[in-house]
Scaffold this motif. Structure first.
Motif, short mmCIF file in Angstrom:
data_model
loop_
_atom_site.label_atom_id
_atom_site.label_comp_id
_atom_site.label_asym_id
_atom_site.label_seq_id
_atom_site.Cartn_x
_atom_site.Cartn_y
_atom_site.Cartn_z
N LEU A 121 7.81 9.53 8.75
CA LEU A 121 7.17 8.34 8.28
C LEU A 121 7.95 7.32 7.65
O LEU A 121 7.78 6.19 7.83
N ALA A 122 8.53 7.82 6.56
CA ALA A 122 9.47 6.93 5.96
C ALA A 122 10.43 6.36 6.63
O ALA A 122 10.86 5.23 6.59
N ARG A 123 10.97 7.32 7.46
CA ARG A 123 11.90 6.61 8.47
C ARG A 123 11.42 5.66 9.51
O ARG A 123 11.83 4.61 9.63
N ASN A 124 10.33 5.87 9.98
CA ASN A 124 9.66 4.93 10.79
C ASN A 124 9.21 3.68 10.09
O ASN A 124 9.64 2.38 10.63
N PHE A 129 2.65 4.41 14.53
CA PHE A 129 1.86 5.27 13.96
C PHE A 129 0.61 4.40 13.36
O PHE A 129 0.69 3.42 12.79
N ASP A 130 -0.58 5.03 13.53
CA ASP A 130 -1.71 4.48 12.68
C ASP A 130 -1.88 5.39 11.49
O ASP A 130 -1.63 6.77 11.51
N VAL A 131 -1.96 4.68 10.22
CA VAL A 131 -1.98 5.29 8.96
C VAL A 131 -3.23 4.94 8.27
O VAL A 131 -3.81 3.95 8.40
N LEU A 132 -3.38 5.80 7.13
CA LEU A 132 -4.50 5.23 6.21
C LEU A 132 -3.69 4.85 5.00
O LEU A 132 -2.80 5.37 4.15
N ALA A 133 -3.62 3.49 4.81
CA ALA A 133 -3.21 2.62 3.48
C ALA A 133 -4.06 2.43 2.49
O ALA A 133 -5.04 1.89 2.94
N PRO A 146 6.14 0.06 2.09
CA PRO A 146 5.29 1.10 1.69
C PRO A 146 5.49 2.43 1.30
O PRO A 146 6.47 2.97 2.01
N THR A 147 5.00 2.73 0.31
CA THR A 147 5.54 4.23 -0.14
C THR A 147 4.82 5.19 0.57
O THR A 147 3.81 4.99 1.15
N PRO A 183 0.61 -1.17 -0.04
CA PRO A 183 -0.12 0.09 -0.06
C PRO A 183 0.82 1.19 0.23
O PRO A 183 2.03 1.34 0.32
N GLU A 184 0.13 2.34 -0.44
CA GLU A 184 0.60 3.62 -0.18
C GLU A 184 0.04 4.37 0.90
O GLU A 184 -1.05 4.46 1.22
N ILE A 185 0.98 5.00 1.74
CA ILE A 185 0.40 5.49 2.93
C ILE A 185 0.35 6.99 2.75
O ILE A 185 1.17 8.13 2.00
N VAL A 186 -1.18 7.64 2.75
CA VAL A 186 -1.45 8.86 2.51
C VAL A 186 -1.85 9.91 3.61
O VAL A 186 -2.11 10.95 3.49
#
Length: 334
Positions: free
Chosen positions: A299-302, A221-225, A323-324, A111-114
């Protein structure tokens, strides 16, 4: 908190209903577009950080953003992960641990994280039976986790700080909803969970929290994937979803009592329990998220750090993609 639902009836999704959900998730947006207002199915499970999609729908903020949110209630994050893996939902509210796990299991749908939904700084917890004096004393004991969620990750980090590893405990794959009873009955000596399940367990005084995610700040972190194919086809809908989510946070800040009452009722918590649960979460405005979602950002580092831990634990394949991360949808939603 950095800041400070529901259609009737809410569709609750069990295992037998997932095939229907898959058709809806894949085709719902396209069908709705024929009538001028896109709709999007949003899988959710019980967790305070996921309530704002519900709130957006309950208050009509999705309509103001030009979409219709259709919340789909799942029993726990594990079932959402499985639904995504089967191609039955195109997006999900998940932890970065679960997003990394998805890429290892389904590389073609990595998935992509937005959007960053929240950071857990105390929300994710390890509770132990009162007879257990310390995390170190869990060596050789049974611990309840859910394998497809962040349980093993949080447990591994807690054990690591005491010189132990996952192999030093007996992992029991138990659904979140059954963990309070398993802990109470002595079936397990510890459980890795989060509100509302941790609150259910705390009510009888048979256990106590010995570790929480505040000890590993910046890691959960919680994210929208979002499925990358769905995102390419329906990027405008995803932008509107983010806009509705942000509007729900604004509404909650204006009238926190109403927002807490709605969310607490759905999660079967008292308003005070819900308020305390949210104290373990940090929310970020869209403006704050822009630098966090940049290449090389927080986030990318996480995600890279999470994947490294998952690979070290042999929970994710060595060659799995990651994930991107994209800030463009948050930027467009401002």
């Amino acid at each position: 908190m950095a800041f400070s639902t529901l259609p009737a009836p809410l569709r609750r999704i069990g295992r037998t209903g997932l095939a229907v959900v898959g058709i809806t998730a894949a085709l719902g947006v396209l069908g709705a577009c024929r009538w001028g207002r896109p709709s999007v199915d949003v899988p959710v499970s019980n967790w305070p950080g996921y309530e704002y999609m519900y709130l957006a729908h309950k208050l009509g903020l999705d309509q103001q953003a030009g979409i219709t949110i259709r919340p789909l209630q799942f029993p726990d994050p594990q079932t959402i992960v499985h639904a995504y893996l089967r191609g039955e939902v195109p997006l999900a509210q998940l932890t970065t641990v679960e997003a990394v796990d998805l890429c290892g299991r389904a590389p073609s749908r990595c998935p992509e994280i937005v959007l960053i939904l929240n950071e857990s700084r105390g929300g994710d917890q390890i509770a132990v039976a009162n007879a257990i004096p310390s995390i170190k004393a869990l060596k050789g004991q049974s611990v309840a986790v859910t394998f497809s969620t962040l349980g093993p990750y949080v447990l591994s980090r807690a054990l690591e700080q005491q010189g132990l590893a996952l192999t030093d405990v007996q992992l029991r794959n138990i659904p979140l909803a059954k963990m309070p009873d398993a802990l109470r009955s002595g079936e397990v000596k510890a459980a890795v969970f989060f509100p509302p399940y941790s609150d259910y367990a705390a009510r009888d005084g048979a256990s106590r929290t010995l570790f929480d995610s505040s000890a590993i700040a910046g890691e959960v972190f919680d994210v929208l994937a979002v499925d990358p194919t769905f995102l390419r086809r329906h990027g405008d809908t995803v932008t509107a979803l983010i806009r509705a989510w942000a509007a729900a946070h604004q509404a909650a800040r204006r009238d926190p009592e109403r927002a807490i009452a709605l969310a607490a009722q759905r999660e079967q918590l008292s308003p005070e329990e819900y308020r305390q649960a949210e104290q373990g979460l940090v929310y970020f405005s869209l403006e704050q998220q822009l630098p966090m979602l940049q290449p090389g950002g927080v986030l990318a580092r996480n995600l890279q750090a999470v994947q490294a831990v998952q690979q070290r634990l042999k929970l994710t394949p060595e060659q799995a993609p990651i994930p991107t991360v994209s800030a463009r949808f948050v930027k467009a939603a401002q």
